[in-house]
Scaffold this motif. Structure first.
Motif, mmCIF file in Angstrom:
data_model
loop_
_atom_site.group_PDB
_atom_site.id
_atom_site.type_symbol
_atom_site.label_atom_id
_atom_site.label_comp_id
_atom_site.label_asym_id
_atom_site.label_seq_id
_atom_site.Cartn_x
_atom_site.Cartn_y
_atom_site.Cartn_z
ATOM 1 N N PRO A 2 14.942 8.922 103.042
ATOM 2 C CA PRO A 2 16.020 8.917 102.050
ATOM 3 C C PRO A 2 15.479 9.146 100.637
ATOM 4 N N ILE A 3 16.253 9.884 99.847
ATOM 5 C CA ILE A 3 15.864 10.182 98.466
ATOM 6 C C ILE A 3 17.018 9.820 97.549
ATOM 7 N N ILE A 4 16.722 9.028 96.526
ATOM 8 C CA ILE A 4 17.693 8.686 95.495
ATOM 9 C C ILE A 4 17.217 9.329 94.199
ATOM 10 N N ALA A 5 18.065 10.175 93.607
ATOM 11 C CA ALA A 5 17.720 10.821 92.344
ATOM 12 C C ALA A 5 17.794 9.781 91.230
ATOM 13 N N LEU A 6 16.737 9.658 90.438
ATOM 14 C CA LEU A 6 16.712 8.795 89.260
ATOM 15 C C LEU A 6 16.551 9.727 88.074
ATOM 16 N N THR A 7 17.589 9.873 87.274
ATOM 17 C CA THR A 7 17.566 10.903 86.264
ATOM 18 C C THR A 7 18.368 10.522 85.026
ATOM 19 N N ILE A 19 23.513 15.435 95.403
ATOM 20 C CA ILE A 19 23.866 15.268 96.820
ATOM 21 C C ILE A 19 23.834 16.626 97.514
ATOM 22 N N GLU A 20 24.385 17.637 96.859
ATOM 23 C CA GLU A 20 24.399 18.990 97.413
ATOM 24 C C GLU A 20 22.980 19.533 97.602
ATOM 25 N N ALA A 21 22.065 19.103 96.738
ATOM 26 C CA ALA A 21 20.670 19.538 96.833
ATOM 27 C C ALA A 21 19.918 18.825 97.957
ATOM 28 N N GLY A 22 20.567 17.836 98.601
ATOM 29 C CA GLY A 22 19.947 17.173 99.746
ATOM 30 C C GLY A 22 19.520 15.747 99.507
ATOM 31 N N MET A 23 19.785 15.219 98.329
ATOM 32 C CA MET A 23 19.427 13.822 98.068
ATOM 33 C C MET A 23 20.508 12.919 98.642
ATOM 34 N N ASN A 24 20.124 11.680 98.955
ATOM 35 C CA ASN A 24 21.058 10.745 99.572
ATOM 36 C C ASN A 24 21.954 10.042 98.571
ATOM 37 N N ASP A 25 21.474 9.882 97.349
ATOM 38 C CA ASP A 25 22.287 9.231 96.323
ATOM 39 C C ASP A 25 21.702 9.533 94.958
ATOM 40 N N ARG A 46 23.301 2.235 106.424
ATOM 41 C CA ARG A 46 23.644 3.456 107.174
ATOM 42 C C ARG A 46 22.574 3.750 108.219
ATOM 43 N N LEU A 47 21.299 3.589 107.848
ATOM 44 C CA LEU A 47 20.212 3.830 108.795
ATOM 45 C C LEU A 47 20.247 2.812 109.930
ATOM 46 N N ARG A 48 20.522 1.559 109.588
ATOM 47 C CA ARG A 48 20.580 0.500 110.592
ATOM 48 C C ARG A 48 21.676 0.789 111.612
ATOM 49 N N LYS A 49 22.824 1.273 111.145
ATOM 50 C CA LYS A 49 23.934 1.583 112.055
ATOM 51 C C LYS A 49 23.639 2.820 112.902
ATOM 52 N N ALA A 50 22.975 3.800 112.308
ATOM 53 C CA ALA A 50 22.689 5.047 113.017
ATOM 54 C C ALA A 50 21.550 4.907 114.020
ATOM 55 N N HIS A 51 20.568 4.060 113.712
ATOM 56 C CA HIS A 51 19.365 3.923 114.550
ATOM 57 C C HIS A 51 18.971 2.451 114.668
#
Length: 68
Positions: A2-7, A19-25, A46-51
């Motif tokens: 997972p990648i969170i943009a800090l900007t 988000i469109e560039a592929g970051m998760n948040d 979300r990860l816990r629910k998915a896996h």
């Protein structure tokens, strides 16, 4: 991973671009710890629910640490 943009880019529509560039948040500066930790928690849920099996396995310490 997972990648969170800090900007500092906080213009209208910036989150959608990241988000469109592929970051998760996205979190804009100045970073507020409660907001960043909340985003990390949302991704973890979300990860816990998915896996669920993978998250449980990753959370268990190795045997050598558990018995020490």
């Amino acid at each position: 991973i997972p990648i969170i943009a800090l900007t500092a880019h906080a213009m209208s529509g910036a989150r959608e671009q990241y988000i469109e560039a592929g970051m998760n948040d996205y979190v804009s500066k100045p970073i507020e710890p409660a907001i960043l930790l909340g985003k990390i928690n949302e991704i973890a849920e979300r990860l816990r629910k998915a896996h669920p099996a993978a998250v449980v396995a990753a959370a268990k310490p190795p045997r050598s640490i558990a018995t020490a």
